[in-house]
Design a protein around this motif. Structure first.
Motif, PDB file in Angstrom:
ATOM      1  N   GLN A  36     -36.030 -21.652  27.207  1.00 36.42           N
ATOM      2  CA  GLN A  36     -37.088 -21.129  26.723  1.00 36.42           C
ATOM      3  C   GLN A  36     -38.535 -21.772  27.644  1.00 36.42           C
ATOM      4  O   GLN A  36     -39.288 -20.961  28.100  1.00 36.42           O
ATOM      5  CB  GLN A  36     -37.527 -21.030  25.203  1.00 36.42           C
ATOM      6  N   LEU A  44     -46.420 -16.839  23.778  1.00 39.71           N
ATOM      7  CA  LEU A  44     -46.400 -15.932  22.507  1.00 39.71           C
ATOM      8  C   LEU A  44     -45.426 -14.763  22.782  1.00 39.71           C
ATOM      9  O   LEU A  44     -45.044 -14.234  21.747  1.00 39.71           O
ATOM     10  CB  LEU A  44     -48.033 -15.448  22.320  1.00 39.71           C
ATOM     11  N   THR A  45     -44.884 -14.603  23.823  1.00 36.98           N
ATOM     12  CA  THR A  45     -43.759 -13.530  24.118  1.00 36.98           C
ATOM     13  C   THR A  45     -42.663 -14.023  23.962  1.00 36.98           C
ATOM     14  O   THR A  45     -41.508 -13.144  23.444  1.00 36.98           O
ATOM     15  CB  THR A  45     -43.938 -12.861  25.608  1.00 36.98           C
ATOM     16  N   ILE A  46     -42.336 -15.315  24.292  1.00 37.21           N
ATOM     17  CA  ILE A  46     -40.915 -15.980  24.116  1.00 37.21           C
ATOM     18  C   ILE A  46     -40.824 -16.670  23.163  1.00 37.21           C
ATOM     19  O   ILE A  46     -39.389 -16.747  22.541  1.00 37.21           O
ATOM     20  CB  ILE A  46     -40.891 -17.114  25.401  1.00 37.21           C
ATOM     21  N   VAL A  47     -41.460 -17.517  22.248  1.00 39.98           N
ATOM     22  CA  VAL A  47     -41.406 -18.318  21.177  1.00 39.98           C
ATOM     23  C   VAL A  47     -40.784 -17.425  20.093  1.00 39.98           C
ATOM     24  O   VAL A  47     -41.225 -16.556  19.883  1.00 39.98           O
ATOM     25  CB  VAL A  47     -42.553 -18.855  20.698  1.00 39.98           C
ATOM     26  N   ASP A  48     -40.001 -18.285  19.431  1.00 37.19           N
ATOM     27  CA  ASP A  48     -39.215 -17.577  18.044  1.00 37.19           C
ATOM     28  C   ASP A  48     -40.191 -17.201  17.021  1.00 37.19           C
ATOM     29  O   ASP A  48     -40.044 -16.076  16.616  1.00 37.19           O
ATOM     30  CB  ASP A  48     -38.141 -18.276  17.473  1.00 37.19           C
ATOM     31  N   SER A  49     -41.033 -18.191  16.749  1.00 36.03           N
ATOM     32  CA  SER A  49     -42.115 -17.955  15.558  1.00 36.03           C
ATOM     33  C   SER A  49     -42.886 -16.941  16.065  1.00 36.03           C
ATOM     34  O   SER A  49     -43.245 -16.574  17.025  1.00 36.03           O
ATOM     35  CB  SER A  49     -42.932 -19.107  15.311  1.00 36.03           C
ATOM     36  N   SER A  50     -43.352 -15.964  14.678  1.00 32.06           N
ATOM     37  CA  SER A  50     -44.033 -14.939  14.873  1.00 32.06           C
ATOM     38  C   SER A  50     -45.606 -15.027  15.325  1.00 32.06           C
ATOM     39  O   SER A  50     -46.376 -14.425  15.669  1.00 32.06           O
ATOM     40  CB  SER A  50     -43.773 -13.951  13.894  1.00 32.06           C
ATOM     41  N   SER A  85     -48.503 -12.129  20.136  1.00 35.43           N
ATOM     42  CA  SER A  85     -48.606 -11.238  21.222  1.00 35.43           C
ATOM     43  C   SER A  85     -48.618  -9.715  20.699  1.00 35.43           C
ATOM     44  O   SER A  85     -48.065  -9.484  19.610  1.00 35.43           O
ATOM     45  CB  SER A  85     -47.260 -11.401  22.285  1.00 35.43           C
ATOM     46  N   ILE A 120     -35.732 -12.667  28.498  1.00 40.93           N
ATOM     47  CA  ILE A 120     -36.499 -13.345  27.462  1.00 40.93           C
ATOM     48  C   ILE A 120     -35.623 -12.874  26.177  1.00 40.93           C
ATOM     49  O   ILE A 120     -35.604 -13.806  25.189  1.00 40.93           O
ATOM     50  CB  ILE A 120     -37.885 -12.896  27.428  1.00 40.93           C
ATOM     51  N   ASN A 162     -32.699 -14.866  25.317  1.00 44.14           N
ATOM     52  CA  ASN A 162     -32.956 -16.235  24.806  1.00 44.14           C
ATOM     53  C   ASN A 162     -34.075 -16.443  23.553  1.00 44.14           C
ATOM     54  O   ASN A 162     -34.618 -17.454  23.365  1.00 44.14           O
ATOM     55  CB  ASN A 162     -33.760 -17.015  26.088  1.00 44.14           C
ATOM     56  N   ARG A 163     -34.134 -15.208  22.816  1.00 39.23           N
ATOM     57  CA  ARG A 163     -34.809 -15.366  21.732  1.00 39.23           C
ATOM     58  C   ARG A 163     -33.910 -15.268  20.369  1.00 39.23           C
ATOM     59  O   ARG A 163     -32.682 -14.723  20.425  1.00 39.23           O
ATOM     60  CB  ARG A 163     -35.899 -14.196  21.517  1.00 39.23           C
ATOM     61  N   SER A 164     -34.284 -15.812  19.388  1.00 35.51           N
ATOM     62  CA  SER A 164     -33.511 -16.008  18.237  1.00 35.51           C
ATOM     63  C   SER A 164     -33.466 -14.646  17.628  1.00 35.51           C
ATOM     64  O   SER A 164     -34.430 -13.899  17.981  1.00 35.51           O
ATOM     65  CB  SER A 164     -33.832 -17.192  17.148  1.00 35.51           C
ATOM     66  N   GLU A 177     -34.642 -14.181  14.571  1.00 32.91           N
ATOM     67  CA  GLU A 177     -35.234 -14.485  13.460  1.00 32.91           C
ATOM     68  C   GLU A 177     -36.404 -13.404  13.276  1.00 32.91           C
ATOM     69  O   GLU A 177     -36.677 -12.994  12.293  1.00 32.91           O
ATOM     70  CB  GLU A 177     -36.177 -15.726  13.925  1.00 32.91           C
ATOM     71  N   ASN A 178     -36.859 -12.895  14.374  1.00 34.73           N
ATOM     72  CA  ASN A 178     -37.973 -11.928  14.216  1.00 34.73           C
ATOM     73  C   ASN A 178     -37.411 -10.336  14.978  1.00 34.73           C
ATOM     74  O   ASN A 178     -37.952 -10.138  16.256  1.00 34.73           O
ATOM     75  CB  ASN A 178     -39.043 -12.385  14.956  1.00 34.73           C
ATOM     76  N   PHE A 213     -39.946  -7.908  16.570  1.00 31.56           N
ATOM     77  CA  PHE A 213     -40.828  -8.129  17.956  1.00 31.56           C
ATOM     78  C   PHE A 213     -39.531  -7.991  19.062  1.00 31.56           C
ATOM     79  O   PHE A 213     -39.710  -7.332  20.173  1.00 31.56           O
ATOM     80  CB  PHE A 213     -41.196  -9.386  17.909  1.00 31.56           C
ATOM     81  N   LEU A 230     -39.673  -5.722  22.256  1.00 27.46           N
ATOM     82  CA  LEU A 230     -39.664  -5.984  23.638  1.00 27.46           C
ATOM     83  C   LEU A 230     -38.341  -5.265  24.199  1.00 27.46           C
ATOM     84  O   LEU A 230     -38.581  -4.751  25.518  1.00 27.46           O
ATOM     85  CB  LEU A 230     -38.774  -7.458  23.717  1.00 27.46           C
TER      86      LEU A 230
END
Lengths: 150, 150
Positions: A6, A33-39, A85, B111, B114-116, B118-119, B122, B126
């Motif tokens: 990531q 902000l597009t890539i991170v798992d946290s919302s 995002s 991307i 490589n995202r969990s 979790e969300n 979002f 994408l």
DNA sequence: TTTTTAGTTCTGCAAGTGGAGAACTAAAAA
DNA sequence: TTTTTAGTTCTCCACTTGCAGAACTAAAAA
């Protein structure tokens, strides 16, 4: 917060967004902000994840807010802002971009009006380009409007 | 060589092309070659019409040649080059631009991968954006290819 | 051979950009 | 009231861009 992969993606997507007109720092923030798992992420989480100074973080965030590419929410009893995002805005901003192209076609119309008829081949090329542009803009807007109507 | 109105248009069309990524001098040169009635202009005619230095003129011309936005012809027994706008190349360069967008969609695919999960909201945004982009690119290329088939 | 033509390349500068770090600020907490 | 939090704004600097003007060059003309 980010896997190694990531982290790589934040950089490479960042580069793509630099090429699309964002400054390096804004591009990285938007990419993060597009890539991170946290919302959503706080100011300091963004700052630390990207190793940016406070000023660079602040300016990047405010620029992206002004473009409506990110937004923020707050949590009850906290003063901090949490940024996310606004990817779902793409339809709105694409549409705005396409409508903006009408400035270009209006300009070409002006040019056509102010050229002599000395070189009709070139005049026709201008007209053809403009006809296509107008057609293309309206078709693109239709594509957007008809996309998974919700 | 230019009417007053045409001089104005060279500037305002120049500004539009600056916003599209050309340097001020290149933008003026391309604008001039689009607006002027003569079907081609020499180095010195360009230089004088725009009040540019030789170096600025040379660099602007060579940059536009490298982009294939202008071309030149020569006249028998003369060493001078006469430059003209390659407006008819628009189909080729639009197409190249749209194909370039596949880099963007490929990036978004990476991307997503490589995202969990979790969300999912979002993640779905994408996916939706990318589906649209791929559809839009191929439709745009169709529009270009089918435009007044010649 | 010297000069002219048609540019190109080099040097130097003015202006703009982007970001670090420090100073500042307003609201909330202690 | 003082301190902490959550940023914002200011100052400074490194780097880039874009251009002018001068020096240069290669081919053609005189």
């Amino acid at each position: 917060m980010l896997t190694d992969k990531q982290k790589e993606l934040v950089e490479s997507f960042g580069v793509i967004q630099e090429q699309m007109g964002l400054s390096p720092a804004s591009a990285r923030v938007n990419s993060l902000l597009t890539i991170v798992d946290s919302s959503e992420l706080s100011f300091d989480e963004i700052k630390d994840a990207l190793n940016l100074s406070k000023s660079a973080t602040s300016n990047a965030i405010n620029y992206l807010l002004s473009l409506n590419r990110i937004g923020y929410k707050t949590k009850p009893g906290e003063r901090k802002r949490y940024f996310y995002s606004k990817l779902d805005q793409w339809k709105v901003s694409f549409k705005k971009d396409f409508l903006g192209l009408y400035n270009y076609t209006a300009m070409i119309d002006e040019i056509i009006k102010n050229r002599s008829n000395e070189n009709q081949d070139f005049n026709n090329e201008l007209k053809d380009l403009n006809e296509f542009m107008n057609y293309f803009i309206s078709e693109s807007i239709n594509l957007i409007d008809n996309w998974k109507k919700k």
